[in-house]
Each structure stands twice: as C-alpha cells, then as structure tokens.
Design a protein around this motif. Structure first.
Motif, PDB file in Angstrom:
ATOM      1  N   ASN A 136      14.907  23.197  64.047  1.00  0.00           N
ATOM      2  CA  ASN A 136      14.772  23.971  65.274  1.00  0.00           C
ATOM      3  C   ASN A 136      14.636  23.013  66.447  1.00  0.00           C
ATOM      4  N   PHE A 137      15.251  23.354  67.567  1.00  0.00           N
ATOM      5  CA  PHE A 137      15.150  22.503  68.748  1.00  0.00           C
ATOM      6  C   PHE A 137      15.322  23.350  69.997  1.00  0.00           C
ATOM      7  N   THR A 138      14.962  22.758  71.123  1.00  0.00           N
ATOM      8  CA  THR A 138      15.168  23.413  72.416  1.00  0.00           C
ATOM      9  C   THR A 138      16.136  22.574  73.232  1.00  0.00           C
ATOM     10  N   GLY A 139      16.823  23.194  74.153  1.00  0.00           N
ATOM     11  CA  GLY A 139      17.767  22.460  74.988  1.00  0.00           C
ATOM     12  C   GLY A 139      18.428  23.375  75.999  1.00  0.00           C
ATOM     13  N   LYS A 140      19.296  22.783  76.812  1.00  0.00           N
ATOM     14  CA  LYS A 140      20.025  23.550  77.820  1.00  0.00           C
ATOM     15  C   LYS A 140      21.445  23.813  77.354  1.00  0.00           C
ATOM     16  N   VAL A 141      21.923  25.010  77.665  1.00  0.00           N
ATOM     17  CA  VAL A 141      23.291  25.373  77.306  1.00  0.00           C
ATOM     18  C   VAL A 141      24.245  24.673  78.260  1.00  0.00           C
ATOM     19  N   VAL A 142      25.104  23.822  77.691  1.00  0.00           N
ATOM     20  CA  VAL A 142      26.057  23.048  78.486  1.00  0.00           C
ATOM     21  C   VAL A 142      27.390  23.769  78.587  1.00  0.00           C
ATOM     22  N   GLU A 143      27.797  24.416  77.490  1.00  0.00           N
ATOM     23  CA  GLU A 143      29.126  25.033  77.478  1.00  0.00           C
ATOM     24  C   GLU A 143      29.108  26.271  76.594  1.00  0.00           C
ATOM     25  N   VAL A 144      29.821  27.304  77.028  1.00  0.00           N
ATOM     26  CA  VAL A 144      30.077  28.480  76.200  1.00  0.00           C
ATOM     27  C   VAL A 144      31.518  28.371  75.721  1.00  0.00           C
ATOM     28  N   VAL A 145      31.704  28.087  74.438  1.00  0.00           N
ATOM     29  CA  VAL A 145      33.041  27.897  73.882  1.00  0.00           C
ATOM     30  C   VAL A 145      33.734  29.242  73.705  1.00  0.00           C
ATOM     31  N   SER A 146      32.980  30.215  73.199  1.00  0.00           N
ATOM     32  CA  SER A 146      33.508  31.567  72.992  1.00  0.00           C
ATOM     33  C   SER A 146      32.322  32.507  72.897  1.00  0.00           C
ATOM     34  N   GLY A 147      32.593  33.760  72.564  1.00  0.00           N
ATOM     35  CA  GLY A 147      31.517  34.730  72.472  1.00  0.00           C
ATOM     36  C   GLY A 147      30.563  34.498  71.324  1.00  0.00           C
TER      37      GLY A 147
END
Length: 981
Positions: free
Chosen positions: A381-392
């Motif tokens: 488990n980890f936390t982080g920021k969403v950099v890219e949405v590849v698809s749904g």
C-alpha cells in the motif's frame, strides 16, 4: 441405537427422521461409527391402526391426514426411546414397537386423542400385541366417549376430514401445469410439507392447502447423483407403511405419493451412485423430510420441472437449504439454474462454493484449482499523486516514498476487477469504444494531481495478441489495485476512516455506468471490495447509466494534427490566432518542452512547443528529469496557450500557462532548460519572467548549470579559451556532405558500443528468398557496405516499385550509423530484428556554425568540400564539437537521413584554431550575415571569426580573389518578375 439388527425388547435411542402415517415412524441412530449416513429403523406402533391415506386413484379414509399430522408434529425431529415388540414376517418382516417421547408413550398419546384404533388381541398370535394393550383399550374407550379425533360426534366431521386431492396427489401428473403454477406463484413463498427426498437437491412436496404434489429442484445447485435403480422384470415388494393394518398381509397396492414417501425404507437396489450422494440425501432428509417448509418458485426447466428455493426453520432461525448444502460440500453450484435467482442470492452461493473449494470440504477433497495467471500482492500500500489517467480503468501514480525523478517513482495501477471501454490505438487506426473518452475524462477531472491511497491487490501476466505466447519478451505483467480518494474525516471518526480509506474510484466508475465488473473464474484473484463493485454495477443497470443504457455515446470527431501534414497544421493557425489565449488540455508530455494538447473549442489535437525554452534532447543529460517534472506539473491539466507560429514540421510554437504560472518557468527554475532567443526575446510573452527563472537556476548552479561560470564565452577561433556554459561533444566525423555539412559519431558513447556489439553478434543467413522480403522506402534493414563488406543498419531511401523480381535489383540506402549513402543490390540486404532496428541512428547531422559554405554546385564548393574532407576524415581523428545552436525543425539534406541539425564549432584536439576559422582563413567560406539584434554570445563569436575572414579578403584567397563579393542582401531580395508585354 448401536446396530440396525437390534434384539427385541432392547430399549434404544434415536431421532425421528420421518412420519409416514398416523402409526408409523422412521428413526435414525444418534451416533454411529461407520462412514456415511447413520443406520435407521421403521417402527410401526404396536397394536394400532391409523386411518389410511389415499391410494392411487382413490381418496383418504376419514381423519387419515389429521392422524398423520398429529404424529408428525408430535415427533418429527425429536429424540425418542424405542424398542421392538414383535415382527410380522408375512409383511416383509415389518417391525412393531413401543416409542417413548420423554416420559410419554407415543402410542397412548395417539389413542388418547382419538387418532387410531386399537387392534384387539387375536386368539392365535397372543404374543404379537403391545405390552400396553390393556391401557390402550381403556384410552380408546375414553376417546370414543369424549368424541375425540376419529370418534368425533359432530355431524359431517367425518366427511369434512377427507381431503379433496388434485390428480397429482394420487399419481396422475400428466396434466400438471408447471408454467401456470410458476406464473401464479413466482417469487411468493408457498407453504409445503416435504414427503420424499429423491437426492440431496431434489424433493417432492405437498403444496398447501391444495395438496398439489410436485417435485422441486433446489435452484442454483446440484447434489451428487443417487444413480439409477436396477431394472428387473420381477415385481418389487413395496410394503404399505402408511396404511396397512397391523399383521394384515393382504393390503392393496400403494398410491404414487405413498410409494415416494416410503422410498427411504424400501429395499430397492441402487447402482453407481456418486461419492457423497447418500450423505447429501441424508443431510437434506434430516432437515426437511416431513417438515414444514417454504418454497419460492424461481423457474421451470424444459422438462416441466419446477426450480425453486427451499427454506426451513431451525428453532427461531430460517435457513436456506441450498446454501447449507453447498456450504457443507454436498452440492455444487450450477450456473444455469442460479441465473433464475436474484443477484445477491446467486453471489452468496458462488462465494460459499469457492470457500469450500479452498478448504477442500467433502466432495471437493481432491479438488485441484485451475491454473491462474494472477498472483496476489501483499502489503504493498502506498500514497501518491495521480500523474496520468491512461484510461477509465488505469492510472499512473507517483509514489510519495520514492525520490522525485527516479524511474521507479511513477507506478502504473490498473483498477482491480473492473474493465472500462478501450481507448483504441490511433497508430492502428483503432477508434475509442463507446464511452471510453467519457470514462477517461471523468477520472481526469476527478483525480489528476490529487493525492490518493493505493492498495495493491494482485498482478496478472498478460499475453498480447490472440493469447498465444510467442516468447517471454512478449509477455507483460500488469499490477492491479484499489485506489481511494481520501474523504475529509473528523477526529472522532478516525477508526471508521482507517477501515474505509475513502471513495473507491473503481466503484465510482462502475456506478456511473462507465465500466463493467469482471466476472472472475474460481480461485482467480479479485478486488477486496468485489461485492461493493457488483452492487454498484447493479445500481448502474437499474438506473440505465452509461454503457448500461441503450443510448449511444455522444459522437465526437477530433482532428489529430500531430499525425497530419504540416500544411494542414498551418491551415489551423489563423483560427488559433483569433483569440489571444485558448483553453487546452495537456494530453501527453513528448519532451520537456514539447507536448500534445487537446483544444476543446477547435476539437483538435496539436503538437505544441515552448517559444524560446529548450530542454536537452532525448538521451542527453537531464532530459528524463525534464519530462518527469512536466508530467508532475502539467500532465493532463487544464492550461491556457498563446500560439505565435507553426514550424515546418507542423509543431505550434507559443507560451503556456497553468493557472497563473507560465509553464516555462517550471523548467528554467529547475535548471533543466535554457532560453533560446535568437529570433528576439520581444516576441515571447513574459520573457522577463523566463529570464529571471533562468538566472535563478544559474546562480544556484542547478542541473545543466552545475559547471556554469559567469562571463566565460566560447572564442570560435581559439581553442584555448572554452566555456562550460555550452554543450561540448567529443566526436569523430564519419561523412562529409559539402556546403559545410557533415555527420559525426559520439566517441565513448555506450549506445555506440552496444549497437556495434549487437551487429557483431548477428549470424546472417543466406540471401532471403525473392518475394519473402520486400523492403519499402523508410524501412530499416541490414545492408552490406561495398568498401569493406561489413554489415550495417541502413534506411531504404529508394527502391524498385512493387515486389522484388531479381536479386540484382538496386536499392538506394542510407547508413544511419555513419551518414553515408550508396546503391546496393537486393542480395546485399537482410531483414533486421526489431531489437536492433528500434535504436536511433548513431550518425548526428551537423553544420559549421555562423558560416556560409558554398554548395558543391557553386564556385569553390568542390574546394570547400575537399578541404573539409581532408581535415576531418581520417583514421579515428577526434574533435570537440561545441554546440552553438540546435535546429529541431528536421534538418534535412537531400538524399540523406533526417533529424536535429547541430550548428557547431569544430575544434581538432591538436589544432590551435577551429575548423570554422580555418576555412574562413583559406577563403572557402564566409561569415553569415549579421542581424540587427544578436545575442551577446553570438555577437562575440562573429567578432572573433571576422578577423580570419578579413585575413583571407586582404590576401585575395579563394572566393575573395576578385575582391569583395556581393552583399548577403541579395539572398533575401525577392526575384524581380519581368513586366508584361
């Protein structure tokens, strides 16, 4: 009850499993040592005669049903003590006995309530009577006097007790309307009494109050088969356990219902039953035989059999027979009948069976799980920021625990157990599936740049194509997990917040109808929140949302200018110029300063680059850091742009703002980019802000400025003074083209050594069969160089039209590692493995900076080419190439390769002056025209070179032999057209 063959007058204990009539019980042992169901006995109460139930085609005797019901309700499922009083061999050795329920004699209770006659002792068989005969006769007389039970004195009571039975109850089921019964009762619980258990999952029931006699298959499962009865031509003796008088061997045949009810006690031979079949049958008998049950009809099969759910009571608890059978490993889940159930009930059955398989319960003891390509991931488990949405259903999240810029920082996470519509592949001309864009856009707006909690759950090995593995390299491992968007929680709800990290993104996607839940196979890893996903999908289906609706997705046509011609891109320039600032979305970061943008207003995608800001090229130091930085800062963000112009490749140039911040400052402040203002800083909006950002990085000596020294500049004529401000390459010249252009190869570059080792290790086969290999223009192949017969990577520049017909057909090739070109026959060409061809060419196109060198067609062009050839080409002669400018517009030379063209000052290691200065001194080149506004470093370089040009002019060398040549102004003056007439 120790054994079935118990001796007479021995008191035993057991449990009443069935009550077949008003005077007959089936009793099973409380404990047993052998495997399988416990032994059982059928005991008829001594000296009693209960009224007979209806026979085939007949009717009940008066009070027959009430008599049976009294004994059934009194004893069923209860623990009793009993002994065998006597046997009657004439009727298949039937055993008659006394039964005690607690301290009460059951026979006395039956007679006392008037539900059976007492058979008076005969003259011959004085020993075949109940030990309590005298008491029973007194109780019978008392019941008669009080008018109890069958002795009722109420007028018409006897006639009213006779049931009005439908045909199915007396053996005539030919006209039974199963579909009609289902239509009238579907989903409604019906009261019933189970008369017989055929096998663990099939029961025969009286439906009350009409007494419809039906066979019901338990929905969603199948118990092991009991096998088939052995066929025989002889009549099978079937004792009438329900109505035969004590000691009367002349009883008539049984009805259909009676035979079914008595089958547990019958002696028919069973053959080839499945393992655990008897145990499953006994399990069902013990719980529902002769019990009150509720039947909920779910459907009818093609043979007119009823399919339904069966519920029984155990104390105050209502239990589901089907669920109990599967949970105890005595039945298997069956999809076709489970589909008739509600989704929640179906899920429960499936989940219980899966758990039984895992624990290897009963019939699953030898179960071997099917091979799975998924593997559980624990404690990741980890936390982080969403950099890219590849698809749904796929995100790229930057792990907070990994340092910024590390290749491992960005982790691709596929959402567990869901599948969104595919985005397609533009390179293969695959269009996005319906609702694919909507799913991706929904996640982009919801998540991009947000902090999330990721719980990794499993990984799966994916084989592309048709699912057949070609090699290990073709396989890809995808990591799946649940992603949560933290929701703000109060201090007193910390415990609840820890249990539920926040909003489950997968559940959010499914509930809006933008994806489906994956139906996993048994033992396949799945989301830890699978039930919540199924519930969300059910809500989306009920609400007819997104892909769960019958509506088509909104049509959208996007013009992709990144794959269109440069001319088409230029046609869009006026529309992008109309408004100063345009809203856009960053679709992809191509390099630190170059991006793919989507412009909603124009419904087009464009290639966009910063004006005046340039990052290191791919493979150069700090290029990856620049890309990682911009992915964190602006990837898939809403931005605003101002377009200034479009270059020759169709890339739009301009400025970009993310919020109120000029995006170019991110790069300059981090020291991973430089300003290039050769065309004038006045054309760049907020140029002063960009210059301040660059100056800050210089002062801190960040990244590309780590060796920066204020005030040092390159002197092009003298190699003794260098600058650390400009990039310097160590190169060898591999090909001279003329006009001051040439190709170089880096010295000591690991990529060069790697490619050369790969080529050296290739084992080339014979020439390919004609027709099997038809290279086309632009293809990368292996070609044999004519001078030394070595094999090198080459690009097809030109070749015959159509398929190859002869091994002597000629192909014009360009050697991408060296920059030279020649024509070779088909027999000197071989196909190349993609692992070798995919690496970029090693030859770098360069030109001499700040100079105009005559082309080979002009005066002194051949001399200039010969001089450059002589001083640069040799056996491993090394040079330092100081990069003054980069032309990223494609740098194309006719008949040669393409790529970025570097304007360099070329300095031999053992020479005092640069090659640029030497050619000016020889009079075979001249300085390019000065412009009104020149950058400080370029102005200094031109001043240093001008003294060498002045020296050649004074000595009338080369192009100066007739004095000053014409001004460069003529190069820019338009050709004058002759007047008409």
């Amino acid at each position: 009850m120790a054994t079935v063959a118990a001796t007479e007058n021995q008191w035993l204990k057991g449990r009443v499993k069935a009550v077949t009539s008003g005077d007959c019980l089936v009793i099973t042992a409380l404990t047993h040592t052998r495997s399988g169901p416990p032994p059982e006995k059928t005991i008829t109460l001594s000296s009693l005669m209960a009224p007979k139930l209806a026979r085939r085609g007949g009717i009940d005797e008066a009070f027959a049903w009430e008599s049976r019901e009294f004994l059934r309700k009194l004893c069923i499922g209860k623990e009793v003590a009993f002994k065998v009083d006597y046997k009657v061999e004439a009727i298949a050795g039937r055993e008659f006995g006394s039964v005690y329920l607690g301290n009460e004699n059951v026979a006395k209770l039956v007679v006392q309530n008037g539900w059976a006659k007492v058979r008076a002792p005969g003259q011959q068989n004085q020993d075949k009577v109940s030990p309590y005969i005298s008491e029973l006769l007194l109780l019978e007389e008392q019941a008669q006097q009080e008018g109890l039970g069958r002795w009722s004195k109420v007028p018409g009571a006897s006639e009213a007790s006779i049931r009005n039975l439908p045909p199915s109850a007396v053996g005539d089921s030919g006209n039974f309307d199963a579909m009609g019964l289902l239509a009238a009762s579907k989903g409604k619980p019906m009261e019933g009494i189970v008369e017989q258990v055929r096998d663990g999952s099939t029961i025969r029931v009286y439906l009350l109050p009409e007494f419809q006699f039906v066979q019901v298959f338990v929905a969603g499962l199948q118990a092991p088969s009991m096998g088939r009865r052995q066929s025989t031509q002889e009549a099978v003796v079937e004792p009438d356990v329900t109505a035969t008088p004590n000691g009367d061997a002349s009883a008539g045949p049984l009805t259909s219902a009676q035979r079914l009810a008595a089958s547990a006690a019958s002696s028919s031979v069973e053959v080839s039953s499945d393992p655990f079949a008897m145990e499953a049958k006994y399990f069902t008998e013990l719980r529902v035989l002769n019990r009150d049950v509720r039947i909920v009809l779910e459907g009818v099969d093609k043979f007119n059999n009823l399919i339904g759910s069966v519920y029984y009571s155990e104390g105050e608890t209502v239990k589901d027979l089907g669920l109990e059978l599967i949970e105890n490993g005595l039945a298997k889940y069956v999809e076709w009948s489970a589909n008739m159930l509600e989704e929640e009930a179906k899920k429960k059955l499936k989940a219980v069976e899966l758990q039984c398989k895992k624990n290897r319960v009963k019939m699953w003891a030898n179960y071997v799980p099917p091979a799975s390509n998924s593997k559980a991931i624990h404690d990741q488990n980890f936390t982080g920021k969403v950099v890219e949405v590849v698809s749904g259903d796929c995100l790229v999240v930057a792990d907070d625990a990994i340092p910024f810029g590390s290749p491992m920082a960005e982790r691709r996470v596929c959402l567990s157990s869901i599948r969104s519509p595919k985005m397609g592949n533009p390179r293969r001309e695959e269009k996005p599936a319906p609702y694919a864009r909507e799913a991706k856009e929904f996640l982009r707006q919801k998540l991009i740049g947000k902090q999330v909690i990721v719980q990794m759950e499993y990984s799966r090995k994916v084989i592309p194509g048709d699912g057949v593995a070609t090699s290990g390299a073709a396989e890809r491992v995808m990591d799946f997990g649940s992603v949560f968007l933290p929701s703000p929680t109060k201090a007193d709800t910390d415990v609840a917040a820890a249990a539920t990290p926040g909003v489950n993104i997968a559940e959010l996607i499914i509930s809006r109808g933008l994806g489906n839940v994956v139906r996993h196979r048994d033992f396949e890893e799945r989301s830890n929140h699978y039930d919540a996903l199924l519930a969300a999908e059910a809500r989306a289906i009920a609400g007819k949302k997104g892909i769960q609706s019958a509506k088509d997705s909104p049509a959208m046509h996007i013009t992709d200018l990144t794959v269109a011609s440069a001319k088409k891109a230029k046609d869009f320039l006026p529309s992008l110029h109309r408004s100063r600032r345009i809203s856009a979305v960053v679709e992809y970061v191509l390099s630190g300063h170059r991006f793919k943008l989507y412009i909603p207003k124009e419904t087009c995608s464009i290639a966009f680059a910063f004006s005046g800001v340039r990052c290191p090229g791919r493979g150069e130091p700090y290029s990856e850091e620049a890309i990682a930085l911009m992915r964190r800062k602006i990837m898939q963000r809403d931005v605003e742009i101002e377009v200034e112009t479009v270059d020759r490749t169709g890339t739009f140039l301009g400025s970009m703002w993310e919020g109120k911040t000029n995006a170019g400052t991110y790069l300059l402040e981090a020291g991973v980019a430089k300003m290039q203002t050769g065309f004038g800083a006045d054309r760049i909006p907020e140029a002063h802000i960009l210059e301040q950002s660059e100056r800050s990085a210089k002062n801190q000596k960040l990244k590309i400025w780590e060796n920066y020294v204020e005030g040092e500049e390159v002197v092009n004529g003298n190699s003794t003074v260098e600058t650390r401000q400009k990039e310097t390459l160590k190169v060898v010249v591999t090909e001279v083209l003329g006009g001051g252009r040439f190709y170089v190869q880096s010295v000591g570059d690991q990529k060069v050594a790697s490619i050369q080792n790969q080529l050296a290790s290739l084992s080339l086969k014979d020439a390919p069969i004609i027709g099997s290999f038809n290279p086309r223009k632009g293809d990368i192949v292996l070609a044999q160089f004519s001078l030394d017969n070595s094999w090198n990577r080459a690009m097809i520049v030109n070749g015959p039209r159509g398929a190859v017909q002869s091994p002597d057909e000629k192909f014009e090739v360009f050697y991408i590692n060296y920059g030279n070109q020649e024509t070779v026959p088909y027999s000197a060409i071989r196909p190349v493995d993609p692992s070798v061809s995919s690496a970029p060419g090693l030859a770098q196109l360069c030109r001499l900076a700040y100079m105009k060198v005559p082309s080979l067609e002009e005066d002194f062009g051949p001399e200039a080419g010969e001089y450059l050839h002589t001083v640069t080409l040799g056996s491993g002669k090394e040079f330092k190439a100081v990069v003054e400018e980069r032309d990223t517009s494609g740098g194309k030379v006719k008949g040669q390769g393409t790529g970025t063209e570097l304007a360099v000052t070329l300095i031999a290691v053992d020479d005092e002056i640069s090659v640029n200065a030497a050619m000016l001194q020889e009079g075979i080149a001249r300085i390019e025209k000065r412009r009104k506004w020149e950058p400080k470093d370029k102005k200094a370089a031109l001043d240093a070179l001008e003294k060498y040009q002045d020296e050649a002019r004074k000595s009338r060398a080369g192009i100066w032999q007739y004095g000053d040549i014409q001004s460069d102004d003529e190069d820019s003056v338009p050709v004058r057209k002759p007047g008409r007439g």
